[in-house]
Structure formats: C-alpha cells, structure tokens
Write an enzyme that holds these catalytic residues in place. Structure first.
Site, mmCIF file in Angstrom:
data_model
loop_
_atom_site.group_PDB
_atom_site.id
_atom_site.type_symbol
_atom_site.label_atom_id
_atom_site.label_comp_id
_atom_site.label_asym_id
_atom_site.label_seq_id
_atom_site.Cartn_x
_atom_site.Cartn_y
_atom_site.Cartn_z
ATOM 1 N N PHE A 239 0.817 -1.225 0.000
ATOM 2 C CA PHE A 239 0.000 0.000 0.000
ATOM 3 C C PHE A 239 0.845 1.268 0.000
ATOM 4 O O PHE A 239 0.419 2.306 0.493
ATOM 5 C CB PHE A 239 -0.949 0.015 1.209
ATOM 6 C CG PHE A 239 -1.633 -1.299 1.476
ATOM 7 C CD1 PHE A 239 -2.559 -1.809 0.582
ATOM 8 C CD2 PHE A 239 -1.327 -2.039 2.604
ATOM 9 C CE1 PHE A 239 -3.178 -3.020 0.807
ATOM 10 C CE2 PHE A 239 -1.940 -3.262 2.841
ATOM 11 C CZ PHE A 239 -2.864 -3.749 1.938
ATOM 12 N N GLY A 466 0.208 -8.514 -3.468
ATOM 13 C CA GLY A 466 -1.047 -9.049 -2.958
ATOM 14 C C GLY A 466 -2.233 -8.649 -3.813
ATOM 15 O O GLY A 466 -3.373 -9.013 -3.545
ATOM 16 N N ASN A 633 -8.907 -8.607 -15.350
ATOM 17 C CA ASN A 633 -9.411 -9.756 -14.599
ATOM 18 C C ASN A 633 -10.506 -9.272 -13.663
ATOM 19 O O ASN A 633 -10.229 -8.680 -12.620
ATOM 20 C CB ASN A 633 -8.284 -10.415 -13.792
ATOM 21 C CG ASN A 633 -8.790 -11.621 -12.993
ATOM 22 O OD1 ASN A 633 -9.941 -12.040 -13.152
ATOM 23 N ND2 ASN A 633 -7.934 -12.161 -12.152
ATOM 24 N N GLY A 704 -5.437 2.108 -14.212
ATOM 25 C CA GLY A 704 -5.187 1.595 -12.873
ATOM 26 C C GLY A 704 -6.436 1.472 -12.022
ATOM 27 O O GLY A 704 -7.427 2.164 -12.210
ATOM 28 N N GLU A 707 -6.022 2.343 -6.550
ATOM 29 C CA GLU A 707 -6.275 3.446 -5.635
ATOM 30 C C GLU A 707 -7.629 4.119 -5.826
ATOM 31 O O GLU A 707 -8.155 4.729 -4.897
ATOM 32 C CB GLU A 707 -5.109 4.451 -5.751
ATOM 33 C CG GLU A 707 -3.855 3.779 -5.207
ATOM 34 C CD GLU A 707 -2.546 4.436 -5.564
ATOM 35 O OE1 GLU A 707 -2.010 5.138 -4.724
ATOM 36 O OE2 GLU A 707 -2.042 4.213 -6.682
#
Ligand code: MOS
Length: 745
Positions: A239, A466, A633, A704, A707
């Site tokens: 993170f 992760g 995905n 992206g 976030e």
C-alpha cells in the site's frame, strides 16, 4: 473471471513471504528503539546484552554498523523513504520516538528480544516538537515533491481567488482534518540477508519494486547493484509502505556482513509504526463558490500537512482539486509543519485520499446549501476536458458512473432533509461522492519463454504485493499467445528476472496504480518477440520440420506452428530440436508528453445507519461504479475496488494514530487500539465496471485500479452520516462520541 493462479498456495500457507525462507546458519536481529523523541544519547550499556545467552553482537551508535549514510536524497532514490538511517558512526541524535538506536544479533529471535531489554540508554533529552496544532500558524510552503509549483487559475477580472469567491452567488467555506494513518500490512517489514564468499548479497525482502530496492540497498552497502539480488516472491500487503527501502533490509544486510552469518530482521507490529512510514496528518480548508444553478465559479483548496524531520514526504492534498470539476477560478495551496516524528511515506492514494474527502464533502455541503441533489451537482460540473490544463481526456465516463451508480444504489429513495429516516434506534442516511485518480504507467520490460515442456513462462523482477499481479501476468500472456491459462507460469519477484537496464520509474514497480497497465502491454510485446524468435529457431534448426523455410512462411497460432500443411505444437518442436526453451523480452513505453489527460473515475454511494443512543455508525451497503478502461481480470479488479472502499471506510470511521504530545509516542501502535475495518464492519459492496477500453492510454486499454476505490469513498460515507444525523463531522475519524450530542433523545 479468473481465480488467483497462486490462490491454493496463498490459502494453504505454502506461499513463502520474506521471513519464511529457510536459510542455513540463520541468526536473528531485534531492534532497540528510542523512548524519547528529541535528544542526544549520552550512554548505552551493552555489556549485559552481550553477555546474555546466544548474543553475537550489539550494534549501537557507539558500536556502529558499517554502511553508507546518512543518505543524500539522490535523484529518484529514497524519495518516499527516510533521509536518515540509524546506527551510523557518531550519530547519537534522536529525532523521533521509536527511532532505531540499537540492533541485537542472537542465535534465536527470543534471545535477541530478551537481550534488547537489557540495554540501558541514558539520554540528554530535549523537549520534542510534536504538536501539529501549535505549528499550524507558522506552517511554511515546502518545495514541491515533483514538478513545478502550481499557479492559480483566475479570470482576468479577479485579482485573487478571494475576489472570485466573493463574487459567487453562494459560497461554502469549510475545514476538515485527519490524523496520521498507518499502512498496517499483514506482513510487517522483514528481511533475510545472506552474503556469499564473493561479496554478493541475496536478500529476501517484501517490496513493491525489487529493482529499486536492490539499487537502494546497493548504495547503502557500497556495492554494485548487480551484487544485490532481491527476492520478493510474495508480499503480504504494501500500500505504498513497501515502495521505498526501510531500515530492516539495510540493517539486516549490514549486520550479516559484519557477523558473517545470514541475518533475519523482522519488525513487530508496534515497531512498524515508527520504523517505517505513515500517511501524514493533514488539515484542509475548502471554499467553493457557485452560481445558484450549482455551476462552480471558484475553488480554493488549502492544506497544511505534517512533515517529519527525517523524511521529505508530506500529504499534499489540495492539488486534487485541480483535476476534478470545472471552475474558471481555482487556487490550491500546501504548507507543512515539521515535527519530531517518525518518517512519512506514500500510502494508498497519497494526496487523493484526503483531498477527495475535502472536495467531495465540500460539494455535499454546497449541494445542501443550494438545495440541489448531490448527484446533479456533480453532473452539472462534469467536464470532458481536464478542468485546469484543458487537455481532452483519453476516455472519460464519470457521468455514466454517477448515473448508473445512482440507479443501482436506489439513490432516488434518498430523503434530502437530514435526519428524516428513523428505523427503531437507527438513523438512516444516504451519501455519495465522486473520485478521480490519474492514470499512470511506466516503461516496462517483460520476458516470455516458450519451454520444451509445453508451458510458457512470463515474468520480470516486479512483485505481486497481494493485488493479483501474478494472475494478470498469466492472463495477459495466455491471451497474447492463445494458450490455456493452465499452461502459463508467472515468475516474478526476483531481480534476476530483469537483467535489462531500466528507468527509475520502471524500477519502482507496483506503485501509483500503474502495475497492470505497465506490465500488460510489455507482455504483449514480449509475446510477439518470443513468437518471432521461436519461428526463427524453427527455420534454422536441422531437426525442425520447418528447417530451411523463410520465417514468414511459418505461422504461429494458439501454441502451434504451421507451414506447408504441417503443424507442430511448440513444446514438441522444442523437444525435437533438443532446445530447453526460447526466450525474448519486450518493452512498452508510455508517451513522453501525452497528448491527452488520463485518469480513472469512480462514483461511490453509501447507506449508513447511526445509532441514536450510542453514536455508532454502521455502513449498511456501498455501491461503486468505476471507469478504469478495459478490465483485465474482473475477479481481481473487484477485489481491488472492495479493498479501496474498505480503506475509505477505515479513513471515515476508524483510523488515526494518537500521538502523545509530551513524548511523541504513538500511543495506539497495535491492532487493539489503532482501529481498522474487520470483516464484521464491511457490508455488501456492489462493484460495477464500465469497461470502456482506453487505447490512447495503453495498447491493452486498461487503466489503474489500485487506488481509485479509496478516492471519494470516505466522503460518500461521511456525507451519508450527515444525511442520517444532520451532524457534519469534519474531523476524522467519525467516532461515536462526535455524534453523541445529536443522537441524544
Ligand atoms: Mo501506492 S501509495 O503508489 O504504493
């Protein structure tokens, strides 16, 4: 919808994280931390610790480690990390509570920990400067973290943003604050460092960017970057907290070199709070001026962030307001207060997390003041060009996010009048907010290999923190080569997998929501290059059925090479040729000066229930509609958004470090007192993707996702709390006591 390719390994515990690797002759480190925040170490008694069972070494400023430091802020390196590293010769200064002042090396972890308790330290303590509130009147403008300072946008007839606000029919002026927040990854920073006889270092260390990590460690160890191999096979959450290099990796490497044994150094949960970075506290003032119809006339967004005296990063949140809504007059400003506190770093949606909270709560306050629907207010101020730089967007469907989200959520059932829905002891409210997060991608080089066992290997040094990167690699390679997923193997998280030189951006790895959008186009390029290389080999090798043909006569499709009516599967071909595999790499580079503005967009909707008697807020449900280009995905993308919304829930209702003013100690540095959402706090989260390909941004069309789920979600919850209770809590987290006066009968 693809399950994680490493799912079985992750859920059965077979996946090895940085501390899990068996290494012969391993010894263990334990850190000694300062108990003051400002002062000079006068003496440290190491004798008792040295005499304790199993202890091999006690490193302190009086018996320092040998490595380069304190580090200068070199170009690109250490930008988000600490600018001072501990246990340097002669450096007896303490600059924050919980600073590393000693390192015990012993045969076992327990022996090292016990010995650490035997070290007595005497300080010449000074009064620490730990009060953010006291520093705010004297806050200063810091140098920009990146790029030039931002200029105001003003219509010529106004001399200042205040004049533009004064000229607006309606204004809201409001202020929001939040405390420091901590990443709290499941896996605290841990490193196992082992040197070989040739002076080469192998280090197992969880990181978002193995290549940058290796560079940073190499600089500290004063060795060539090629002499450092970073292995980061699995990362238990990051993170932003594992984007830079933190003391565990450097201290383990330096200690291992000096005791001539492999060293493992693992932080405890509590140590994470002061040895690694956090998101700085921030206060922000937001003023909005609008016409009666809701059209924004002026946005003034100022913030003051804390900054640590041992790092450069601050929480510059006001810049968020430059890229969301159209207004002819915009001012953003940032100041900092430097404190004797642990180093800060980037944390999921750094800047946007708090900036969106300020702007989107202020928009809700404006909607209330104008008696306009909050969704309609956002739609009225939407823009198809970047609001301050004017460039066209590559692809933007925020309006559809807002409209579809409203429909899915049942927004039309909302009562505009706060505190008008009561169900037993619960006050029920609806809130919403929008979110924007810039689309980033970096130059990336990936490798694809056809193997003689019929599998394809795809990989690079980059790590999977992760998020599901390993699975995205496999999906993209399978798709590019027409192969079933089961025959694709992702290999990543090892600097040996990327021998090619790379830019700093590429080395930084999985940051800025750029991971998938950086690797996917590079995999496509690598798959093409590997196919070409395979065909070339097939035309050159004597035992190949295609020997002597021109490469353009041979075609590749779905794992099979064909020419002149003959076909052969590539694994069989490589076996016939007695070749282990054919490997090629491919690079994808973003435009240096993009012709378009590029961002991901979201609309978040929240239903909360606030207990009239206890002030407890429960989030009953959330809907998030996200425009992030092509979804590579859906399963992993959905978990990314859920994860981001969970962060928003934590920000809104639970999170915040408690800094003791007298000592600078973080008083709640543990999972019992620093509250983060648990499963019982998380409602059903309805995630929907628009899935419009953005091929201007990258050839694969994806943007992206890491976030954008966080951007705006806390504001949606806070706005729902206002709708439920009529109380506007502007200081996060919205803990029960802040709602008690209004919840009394
Ligand atoms: Mo993210 S805060 O860029 O790791």
């Amino acid at each position: 919808m693809t399950n994680r390719v490493d799912g079985p390994r992750l859920v059965t515990g077979a996946a090895r994280y940085s501390g899990d690797h068996p290494v012969d002759g391993l010894v263990h480190g334990y850190l000694v931390l300062s108990t003051i925040a400002n002062g000079t170490i006068r003496t440290m008694s190491a004798d008792a610790a040295l005499a304790a069972p199993g202890v091999l070494a006690v490193f302190t400023p009086f018996n320092p480690l040998r490595y380069a430091g304190p580090w200068a802020q070199g170009p690109g390196y250490y930008l988000y990390g600490p600018n001072r590293f501990p246990l340097q010769p002669g450096d007896r200064e303490v600059r924050h509570h919980g600073q590393v002042i000693g390192l015990i090396i012993a045969e076992t972890f327990e022996q090292a920990r016990d010995a650490a308790a035997l070290v007595d330290t005497a300080y010449d303590a000074r009064r620490p400067n730990t009060s953010f509130a006291d520093g705010i009147p004297n806050a200063v403008v810091p140098p920009p973290l990146t790029g030039p300072p931002v200029a105001d946008v003003l219509e010529p007839r106004f001399g200042s943003i205040d004049a533009a606000l004064a000229d607006s029919a309606v204004t809201v002026r409001t202020s929001y604050s939040q405390r420091p927040e901590h990443h709290n990854p499941m896996e605290p920073h841990t490193a196992i460092a082992a040197w070989d006889a040739d002076g080469k270092l192998t280090i197992h260390s969880g990181t978002q960017g193995p290549l940058l990590h290796a560079q940073e460690i190499a600089v500290a160890m004063e060795v060539e970057a090629a002499a450092v191999r970073v292995i980061s096979t699995h990362v238990g959450g990051a993170f932003g907290g594992k984007a830079s290099t933190w003391p565990p990796a450097v201290l383990a490497a330096a200690a291992a070199r000096q005791v001539r044994r492999p060293v493992k150094l693992a932080l405890t949960r509590e140590q994470l709070y002061s040895v690694t970075g956090h998101r700085p506290a921030v206060v922000q003032d937001v003023a909005l001026g609008a016409a009666r119809n809701g059209k924004l006339r002026a946005i003034k967004h100022d913030c003051v962030s804390t900054r640590s005296n041992v790092s450069s990063l601050y929480n510059g949140v006001s810049g968020y307001s430059l890229g969301v809504y159209k207004a002819p007059n915009v001012h953003t400003g940032t100041k900092v207060v430097t404190l004797d506190m642990p180093p800060a770093t980037i944390m999921r949606a750094p800047g946007e997390e708090a900036g969106s909270f300020g702007l989107e709560c202020a928009m809700d306050e404006l909607a209330h003041a104008l008696a306009l629907d909050p969704v309609a207010l956002r739609l009225a101020n939407d823009t198809d060009r970047h609001p301050t730089n004017g460039g066209p967007y590559s692809s933007k469907h925020l309006a559809e996010c807002l409209q579809l989200g409203a429909a899915r959520f049942g927004w039309s059932r909302r009562k505009a009048e706060p505190r008008s829905v009561v169900e037993g002891e619960w006050l029920v409210g609806y809130g919403m907010a929008a979110g924007v997060y810039g689309a980033n991608r970096y130059e990336m080089t990936m490798r694809v290999a056809f193997r003689n066992d019929g599998t394809v290997h795809v990989g690079a040094a980059t790590s999977d923190m992760g998020t599901g990167m390993r699975t995205v690699l496999a999906i993209t390679a399978a798709d590019s080569l027409g192969m079933p997923l089961a025959r694709v193997v992702s290999v990543l998280g090892d600097t040996r997998l990327s021998p090619d030189p790379m830019s700093i951006g590429a080395m930084a790895g999985a940051v800025g929501s750029a991971g998938s959008s950086s690797v996917a186009p590079a995999i496509r390029a690598a798959a093409k290059a590997a196919t070409d290389a395979l065909i070339l080999r097939a035309t050159q090798h004597e035992r190949s059925p295609f020997h002597g043909l021109a490469p353009e006569e041979v075609s590749y499709r779905d794992g099979v090479l064909s020419a002149n009516g003959r076909s052969i599967e590539f694994g069989r071909l490589l076996t016939v040729m007695d070749v282990d595999g054919v490997t090629a790499s491919g690079t994808s580079t973003p435009e240096a000066t993009p012709s378009h503005a590029m961002s991901s967009f979201a609309a978040h909707f929240s239903e909360v229930r606030v207990n009239r008697f206890t002030g407890e807020t429960r989030v009953a449900r959330m809907t998030s509609v996200v425009d992030a280009g092509t979804i590579l995905n859906p399963a992993a993308a959905r978990s990314q958004i859920i994860g981001g919304v969970v962060w928003g829930l934590g920000q809104a209702l639970l999170e915040g470090a408690e800094v003791e003013p007298a000592t600078g100690r973080i008083a709640n540095a543990n999972f019992a007192d620093y509250l983060i959402p648990t499963n019982a706090d998380i409602p059903d989260i309805d995630v929907h993707f628009l899935n419009y390909p953005d091929t201007i941004f990258n050839p694969v069309g994806s943007r992206g996702l890491g976030e954008i789920g966080t951007v705006g979600s806390a504001a949606a919850i806070a706005n729902a709390v206002f709708n439920a209770t009529g109380v506007r809590v502007r200081d996060l987290p919205i803990s029960p006591e802040k709602l008690l006066p209004a919840s009394e009968e």
